[in-house]
Design an enzyme around this catalytic site. Sequence first.
Site, PDB file in Angstrom:
ATOM      1  N   ASP A   8       0.876  -1.164   0.000  1.00 31.35           N
ATOM      2  CA  ASP A   8       0.000   0.000   0.000  1.00 31.35           C
ATOM      3  C   ASP A   8       0.914   1.214   0.000  1.00 31.35           C
ATOM      4  OD1 ASP A   8       0.938   0.295   2.601  1.00 31.35           O
ATOM      5  OD2 ASP A   8      -1.045   0.410   3.519  1.00 31.35           O
ATOM      6  N   SER A  72       2.043  -1.621   8.966  1.00 34.26           N
ATOM      7  CA  SER A  72       2.319  -2.640   9.987  1.00 34.26           C
ATOM      8  C   SER A  72       2.486  -4.022   9.376  1.00 34.26           C
ATOM      9  CB  SER A  72       1.182  -2.681  11.006  1.00 34.26           C
ATOM     10  OG  SER A  72       0.014  -3.216  10.406  1.00 34.26           O
ATOM     11  N   GLY A  73       1.905  -4.253   8.217  1.00 35.50           N
ATOM     12  CA  GLY A  73       1.894  -5.577   7.594  1.00 35.50           C
ATOM     13  C   GLY A  73       0.701  -6.414   8.014  1.00 35.50           C
ATOM     14  N   GLY A  75      -2.800  -5.834   8.024  1.00 36.86           N
ATOM     15  CA  GLY A  75      -3.906  -5.920   7.072  1.00 36.86           C
ATOM     16  C   GLY A  75      -3.499  -6.638   5.803  1.00 36.86           C
ATOM     17  N   GLU A  76      -2.276  -6.426   5.377  1.00 42.14           N
ATOM     18  CA  GLU A  76      -1.782  -7.055   4.155  1.00 42.14           C
ATOM     19  C   GLU A  76      -1.693  -8.569   4.330  1.00 42.14           C
ATOM     20  OE1 GLU A  76      -1.174  -2.883   4.376  1.00 42.14           O
ATOM     21  OE2 GLU A  76      -0.423  -4.392   5.761  1.00 42.14           O
ATOM     22  N   HIS A 103       8.492 -24.087   9.636  1.00 46.88           N
ATOM     23  CA  HIS A 103       7.414 -24.785  10.322  1.00 46.88           C
ATOM     24  C   HIS A 103       6.071 -24.689   9.626  1.00 46.88           C
ATOM     25  CE1 HIS A 103       9.489 -24.749  14.537  1.00 46.88           C
ATOM     26  NE2 HIS A 103      10.278 -25.184  13.571  1.00 46.88           N
ATOM     27  N   ARG A 114       6.643   0.604   8.165  1.00 47.26           N
ATOM     28  CA  ARG A 114       6.874   1.645   9.166  1.00 47.26           C
ATOM     29  C   ARG A 114       7.511   1.087  10.433  1.00 47.26           C
ATOM     30  NH1 ARG A 114       1.079   4.618   8.203  1.00 47.26           N
ATOM     31  NH2 ARG A 114       1.709   5.808   6.361  1.00 47.26           N
ATOM     32  N   ARG A 138       5.399 -33.510  11.830  1.00 43.44           N
ATOM     33  CA  ARG A 138       4.481 -32.745  12.687  1.00 43.44           C
ATOM     34  C   ARG A 138       4.020 -31.467  12.005  1.00 43.44           C
ATOM     35  NH1 ARG A 138       8.010 -29.257  16.789  1.00 43.44           N
ATOM     36  NH2 ARG A 138       9.869 -29.133  15.514  1.00 43.44           N
ATOM     37  N   ARG A 142       0.162 -30.570  10.743  1.00 42.04           N
ATOM     38  CA  ARG A 142      -0.525 -29.351  11.173  1.00 42.04           C
ATOM     39  C   ARG A 142      -0.983 -28.512   9.981  1.00 42.04           C
ATOM     40  NH1 ARG A 142       4.159 -28.561  15.666  1.00 42.04           N
ATOM     41  NH2 ARG A 142       3.397 -30.168  17.081  1.00 42.04           N
TER      42      ARG A 142
END
Length: 172
Positions: A8, A72-73, A75-76, A103, A114, A138, A142
């Site tokens: 964005d 912040s990452g 929402g993406e 994993h 940011r 494992r 998962r």
Amino acid sequence: MRVHIATDHAGLDLSRYLVEQLTAAGHELVDHGPAEYDALDDYPAFCIAAALAVRADREQGLDALGIVLGGSGNGEQIAANKVAGIRAALAWNLDTARLARQHNDAQVVAVGGRQHSQEEALAIVTAFLDEPFSGDERHVRRIGQIAEYETTGTVAGRLEDLAPRTFPARGA
């Protein structure tokens, strides 16, 4: 490796930096936008397009991963995770980036533009791109449970057996 990238407005400068650095390192970059700065842009379409492209490439047997960026990452990452079959992980340091691949066999990494310097973000993304999936039983099991829930709405023999526990408020 082919790397799909989307952002964005908050991650646009970082996106351009990563495209430059990762192509110099030998990766093929596919930029899903935006092409120019718009403080009112909406990231979901860009991030979903990148995740769809990662999935399509991988279905064709190509070595492809994705990067989604924002302030912040968060929402993406959420947007990329809405693409069936995609596992997107928010990475904020080298360990979380590596563990997302080791994993969880994550195909997309989300980074907050940011939250890190360009150099820190490059190190996080590079750690993600360079780390292989461990293939440990494992982790395979998962990931299979997550995929099962994604397609059927249940995890066989698991959800029905889990009784929630209630803890009353103290002093009430």
